[in-house]
Design a protein around this motif. Structure first.
Motif, PDB file in Angstrom:
ATOM      1  N   VAL A  34       0.870  -1.185   0.000  1.00  0.00           N
ATOM      2  CA  VAL A  34       0.000   0.000   0.000  1.00  0.00           C
ATOM      3  C   VAL A  34       0.907   1.236   0.000  1.00  0.00           C
ATOM      4  CG1 VAL A  34      -2.010   1.089   1.059  1.00  0.00           C
ATOM      5  CG2 VAL A  34      -1.564  -1.336   1.470  1.00  0.00           C
ATOM      6  N   PRO A  35       1.451   1.617  -1.169  1.00  0.00           N
ATOM      7  CA  PRO A  35       2.405   2.728  -1.223  1.00  0.00           C
ATOM      8  C   PRO A  35       1.861   4.023  -0.624  1.00  0.00           C
ATOM      9  CG  PRO A  35       2.362   1.549  -3.315  1.00  0.00           C
ATOM     10  CD  PRO A  35       1.234   1.010  -2.502  1.00  0.00           C
ATOM     11  N   ALA A  36       0.557   4.242  -0.742  1.00  0.00           N
ATOM     12  CA  ALA A  36      -0.019   5.503  -0.256  1.00  0.00           C
ATOM     13  C   ALA A  36      -0.041   5.580   1.267  1.00  0.00           C
ATOM     14  CB  ALA A  36      -1.438   5.680  -0.809  1.00  0.00           C
ATOM     15  N   TRP A  37       0.269   4.475   1.966  1.00  0.00           N
ATOM     16  CA  TRP A  37       0.351   4.492   3.431  1.00  0.00           C
ATOM     17  C   TRP A  37       1.745   4.909   3.910  1.00  0.00           C
ATOM     18  CZ3 TRP A  37      -2.382   0.042   6.519  1.00  0.00           C
ATOM     19  CH2 TRP A  37      -3.776   0.212   6.424  1.00  0.00           C
ATOM     20  N   GLU A  38       2.549   5.512   3.050  1.00  0.00           N
ATOM     21  CA  GLU A  38       3.936   5.830   3.375  1.00  0.00           C
ATOM     22  C   GLU A  38       4.059   6.624   4.666  1.00  0.00           C
ATOM     23  OE1 GLU A  38       7.808   8.140   1.437  1.00  0.00           O
ATOM     24  OE2 GLU A  38       5.904   8.063   0.360  1.00  0.00           O
ATOM     25  N   PHE A  39       3.144   7.570   4.876  1.00  0.00           N
ATOM     26  CA  PHE A  39       3.246   8.446   6.050  1.00  0.00           C
ATOM     27  C   PHE A  39       2.255   8.055   7.146  1.00  0.00           C
ATOM     28  CE2 PHE A  39       4.583  10.933   2.331  1.00  0.00           C
ATOM     29  CZ  PHE A  39       5.899  11.177   2.696  1.00  0.00           C
ATOM     30  N   ARG A  40       1.796   6.811   7.118  1.00  0.00           N
ATOM     31  CA  ARG A  40       0.852   6.351   8.150  1.00  0.00           C
ATOM     32  C   ARG A  40       1.460   5.174   8.910  1.00  0.00           C
ATOM     33  NH1 ARG A  40      -4.428   7.829   7.800  1.00  0.00           N
ATOM     34  NH2 ARG A  40      -4.365   7.085   9.957  1.00  0.00           N
TER      35      ARG A  40
ATOM     36  N   PHE B 242      -8.142   3.572  -3.117  1.00  0.00           N
ATOM     37  CA  PHE B 242      -7.983   4.424  -4.297  1.00  0.00           C
ATOM     38  C   PHE B 242      -6.537   4.881  -4.490  1.00  0.00           C
ATOM     39  CE2 PHE B 242     -12.230   5.387  -2.425  1.00  0.00           C
ATOM     40  CZ  PHE B 242     -12.984   4.660  -3.337  1.00  0.00           C
ATOM     41  N   ASN B 243      -5.645   4.464  -3.549  1.00  0.00           N
ATOM     42  CA  ASN B 243      -4.227   4.805  -3.635  1.00  0.00           C
ATOM     43  C   ASN B 243      -3.992   6.317  -3.648  1.00  0.00           C
ATOM     44  OD1 ASN B 243      -1.618   3.827  -3.544  1.00  0.00           O
ATOM     45  ND2 ASN B 243      -1.318   4.096  -5.748  1.00  0.00           N
ATOM     46  N   SER B 244      -4.820   7.063  -2.934  1.00  0.00           N
ATOM     47  CA  SER B 244      -4.652   8.513  -2.836  1.00  0.00           C
ATOM     48  C   SER B 244      -5.367   9.000  -1.584  1.00  0.00           C
ATOM     49  CB  SER B 244      -5.227   9.217  -4.065  1.00  0.00           C
ATOM     50  OG  SER B 244      -6.626   9.050  -4.124  1.00  0.00           O
TER      51      SER B 244
ATOM     52  N   ALA C 162      -5.000  -4.645   1.167  1.00  0.00           N
ATOM     53  CA  ALA C 162      -4.801  -4.175  -0.206  1.00  0.00           C
ATOM     54  C   ALA C 162      -5.684  -4.850  -1.237  1.00  0.00           C
ATOM     55  CB  ALA C 162      -3.337  -4.369  -0.600  1.00  0.00           C
ATOM     56  N   LYS C 163      -6.270  -6.021  -0.927  1.00  0.00           N
ATOM     57  CA  LYS C 163      -6.981  -6.763  -1.967  1.00  0.00           C
ATOM     58  C   LYS C 163      -8.404  -7.164  -1.594  1.00  0.00           C
ATOM     59  CE  LYS C 163      -3.669  -6.864  -5.008  1.00  0.00           C
ATOM     60  NZ  LYS C 163      -3.835  -6.216  -6.315  1.00  0.00           N
ATOM     61  N   ALA C 164      -8.771  -6.999  -0.360  1.00  0.00           N
ATOM     62  CA  ALA C 164     -10.123  -7.404   0.060  1.00  0.00           C
ATOM     63  C   ALA C 164     -11.168  -6.443  -0.507  1.00  0.00           C
ATOM     64  CB  ALA C 164     -10.195  -7.428   1.589  1.00  0.00           C
TER      65      ALA C 164
ATOM     66  N   ASP D  71      -9.016   8.706   5.476  1.00  0.00           N
ATOM     67  CA  ASP D  71      -7.761   8.842   4.747  1.00  0.00           C
ATOM     68  C   ASP D  71      -7.138   7.474   4.479  1.00  0.00           C
ATOM     69  OD1 ASP D  71      -5.449  10.656   3.833  1.00  0.00           O
ATOM     70  OD2 ASP D  71      -4.467   9.334   5.282  1.00  0.00           O
ATOM     71  N   ALA D  72      -7.142   6.592   5.484  1.00  0.00           N
ATOM     72  CA  ALA D  72      -6.550   5.258   5.327  1.00  0.00           C
ATOM     73  C   ALA D  72      -7.321   4.421   4.319  1.00  0.00           C
ATOM     74  CB  ALA D  72      -6.500   4.549   6.682  1.00  0.00           C
TER      75      ALA D  72
END
Length: 766
Positions: A636-642, A714-716, A674-676, A707-708
């Motif tokens: 989940v690249p968009a979770w970089e800052f979480r 939606f990866n954003s 990521a896939k469910a 946000d999560a």
């Protein structure tokens, strides 16, 4: 350090000062955190080359081979000091914030590997600084985690004159090396055993003020510019590391091991297959030669190493038996490693701590004990077997990443013939971790790389032999694998094994290559006459050679080795070997999971596996919570800052509370994120935000929840996807907060959001 807490950002400086920035919304906090992290990375990247001057200077230090050096000095007195200072504009002052230690449990090599893959240096060190540390530690046989603070042009008094060079100050040691224009003089002194530093006027009629360094019953004299300031800095280091009186018994260099039979007994010494008939007469000659060295430079604690002189002594026949225990301990770096521990009595403490618990490799150790050194009567007794077992067991606990590997028993038994268990333990540690790192491991990376380097050297130095061996189809690795792992013990006569080890502790890994080439050269005629691979293998299984000829040839080939070229080959081959091993591991794990069934694609699994392997715990194929976030980012690249979500997810997945997760468990958990289906993801992410487990969220947690979900599905960030976050939150609490307590439940959240998603999807399609 940057960290997000609710609607705030916590910033912690190197001096442990904390600053808290609070924002009106989670979205503002998230964007600010991302920008701050980007700016931090950019600032750190700008420091990558600040220690380049230090690295270039250190690369000029004379080689350990003791070969005569020509050319520029590594430390003439015109060179500015403090090239290793962590502030390139000024030297570290007394009382200033010292540079950081290496992260616990990490060596310089591992940090350097990380530094090449990260945008900011690991452990607050630049790549150049790490290279400089590694070079100095290898040169002076210092522990692998030693951090150097500054250097100072200096001169060491060596009986009749000063030798000019450089004094390198590290956290626990002061180390001197002479310039290349003079003889190669080296000296390392642990601060823990220094009694005092004193300025003194005059040395044997020489008109100069010097620094007197008192180490127990010896004194050393140095001179340098700004002596008063240097004395203060040295005294400061000494006071921080002052040795306790009750530790003194553990820092004495060893005498010969009487329990092991004082070396080799008369039965073995009279065996002409292992020892020359005039071995005892040679010992008398060697004692005289080394006593001359002792009179000038000393032998024992903090001996001055004139490496050209020592090289000549080693070529003349090696080290006499009675000096082998102390010189092996000193030359290998074992003495320095021992003093670098919080307590030098580490060996006994490990045995006491694990007295009732055998290590995981205990079975492998037991199988090899009886066959470790059958020629020596000591290892046919219970006392000998017990000593060997205890050293190998203690090391398995000290370094579980290595644990135990075949051939370690043979090397350890040879050490125990000459020294007590305490020192055999530390010398073994130096062999496995510093002299031939990565050779004794389950992957055998170092050993495989050594075979490749040796084959290239063989082709370059003795091409006729190499070509003939290649034509016959001789697998050279079959021959040399045992040579290098056993350090030639068992493959050469015992007298020659001892001489080979003498030089190995003095030179290091390159000596193994040199002896190997020399053996092939001495058997040149027989090898060229051989007409089958079996003939060559049997010929070199037990080598009979003249000791003088082997040492002479070995040093000749050693001098012809280009160290820079060796390092280039090593780096290339190591990368190739690691890539091959990782590819095999990755293919096996990915194939197994794909066969079981997974929602991840093969490429996604490979990306997750790569992140997993880069962050696994040192003791096995498991990942801990502090490194888990790196793997979550791969899925989940968009979770970089979480990162807080990664921590909560880890605790949720770690059902047994073991503190570690396997790759299979990681994949299963990441699939849920990521896939469910959207509903299932919402349920999981809701649980991650519901820290009090009451099944409800307030508005602050709900912002983070939205946000999560958006970053997962939606990866954003959520505001980019829906636009007005406040409207969504307002609608949710207007419809779902029936009790007017400022909280919403999971069931209401899911119904409202799925309905909102349906309407929003229609608008997007229109």
């Amino acid at each position: 350090m940057l960290g997000a807490v609710d609607k705030s950002i916590n910033v912690t400086t190197k001096s442990n000062e904390s600053y808290l920035f609070t924002f009106t919304s989670t979205t503002q906090r998230q964007r600010s955190l991302e920008n701050m992290c980007l700016l931090w990375k950019k600032a750190m990247s700008s420091r990558l080359d600040r220690a380049q001057a230090a690295l270039e200077t250190i690369q000029k230090i004379p080689a350990r081979s003791g070969q005569s050096n020509q050319g520029g000095a590594c430390g003439d007195c015109t060179m500015p000091g403090d090239i290793l200072s962590f502030d390139s504009d000024k030297s570290p002052e007394m009382g200033a914030q010292p540079p950081p230690d290496l992260p616990q449990g990490q060596s310089l090599e591992s940090l350097m590997a990380e530094s090449h893959t990260q945008s900011a240096p690991s452990g607050n060190f630049t790549v150049s600084q790490l290279k400089a540390f590694q070079k100095l530690n290898e040169t002076f046989r210092l522990p692998a985690d030693e951090v150097h603070l500054f250097d100072h042009p200096a001169a060491l008094w060596c009986g009749k004159s000063f030798k000019f060079g450089h004094l390198f100050i590290s956290r626990r040691f002061m180390s001197f090396v002479s310039s290349r224009s003079s003889r190669s003089i080296f000296l390392s002194i642990p601060f823990r055993i220094v009694s005092s530093f004193v300025e003194e006027n005059g040395i044997s009629g020489v008109r100069t003020t010097a620094i007197k360094i008192i180490v127990r019953n010896r004194k050393y004299m140095m001179t340098a510019d700004h002596r008063s300031k240097l004395v203060k800095r040295l005294e400061d280091r000494r006071c921080r590391l002052q040795v306790e009186e009750d530790l003194l018994p553990f820092i004495k260099v060893p005498e010969i091991n009487t329990a092991g039979g004082e070396g080799f007994g008369s039965a073995l010494l009279s065996n002409s297959q292992h020892f020359s008939t005039n071995y005892l007469q040679k010992q008398h000659f060697l004692h005289e030669q080394w006593n001359r060295y002792r009179a000038k430079f000393g032998i024992g604690l903090c001996m001055i190493e004139d490496r050209e002189h020592m090289r000549r002594l080693l070529m003349a026949g090696g080290i006499p038996d009675k000096l082998r225990p102390s010189l092996w301990v000193l030359l290998s770096g074992a003495f320095h490693m021992c003093l670098a521990q919080e307590t030098p009595n580490l060996y006994c403490e490990i045995l006491a701590k694990h007295a009732d618990t055998p290590p995981p490799v205990a079975g492998d150790i037991e199988k090899d004990l009886i066959r470790s050194f059958p020629e020596h009567p000591f290892f046919q007794t219970e006392a000998g077997i017990r000593s060997l077992r205890q050293v190998l067991t203690a090391y398995a606990w000290k370094n579980p990443k290595i644990g135990y590997c075949q051939s370690m028993n043979i090397v350890t038994a040879f050490l125990l013939v000459y020294m007590p268990e305490h020192w055999a333990f530390f010398v073994l540690s130096c062999i496995c971790e510093a002299l031939v790192p990565e050779n004794y491991s389950s992957s055998m990376i170092g050993s495989i790389v050594d075979q490749s380097i040796f084959e290239k050297l063989l082709s370059a130095k003795v091409p006729r032999i190499a070509d003939h061996v290649k034509e016959l189809g001789v697998p050279i690795g079959v021959i040399t694998h045992g040579w290098f792992l056993c350090l030639f013990i068992g493959y050469l006569p015992l007298e020659l094994c001892l001489q080979t080890l003498d030089v190995f502790f003095f030179i290091g890994r390159n000596w193994l290559y040199s002896v190997g080439i020399a053996i092939f050269k001495l058997h040149e005629q027989d090898i060229l006459a051989a007409d089958s691979p079996e003939d060559v293998i049997m010929m070199l299984k037990k080598v009979q050679a003249n000791g003088h000829d082997l040492l002479k040839l070995g040093f000749r080939y050693l001098d012809a080795i280009n160290q820079e070229r060796i390092e280039e080959i090593r780096n290339t081959e190591r990368s190739r070997v690691i890539e091959g091993l990782e590819q095999n591991n990755r293919d096996g794990f990915v194939r197994e999971i794909m066969d079981r069934g997974t929602k991840f694609t093969e490429k996604e699994l490979e990306r997750i596996f790569n992140a997993f392997m880069e962050n696994i715990a040192p003791d096995g194929m498991r990942i801990t919570k502090d490194r888990f976030h790196e793997v979550v980012e791969a899925a989940v690249p968009a979770w970089e800052f979480r990162s807080e979500l990664s921590d909560r997810l880890f605790l949720l997945m770690d059902e047994e509370g073991a503190g570690k997760l396997s790759f299979e468990r990681v994949v299963a958990g990441l699939e849920r994120v990521a896939k469910a289906p959207l509903r299932n993801r919402m349920e999981l992410i809701f649980r991650l935000h519901d820290e009090d487990h009451d099944g409800k969220l307030d508005k602050g947690d709900y912002y983070c929840f939205l946000d999560a979900v958006a970053r997962s599905y939606f990866n954003s960030p959520f505001d980019i996807y829906v636009g007005d976050v406040s409207a969504v939150v307002g609608d949710t609490f207007e419809e779902g907060d029936r009790d007017q307590d400022g909280l919403v439940e999971l069931a209401d959240v899911i119904l409202i959001l799925i309905d909102h998603e349906s309407e929003h999807g229609k608008e997007r399609r229109r």
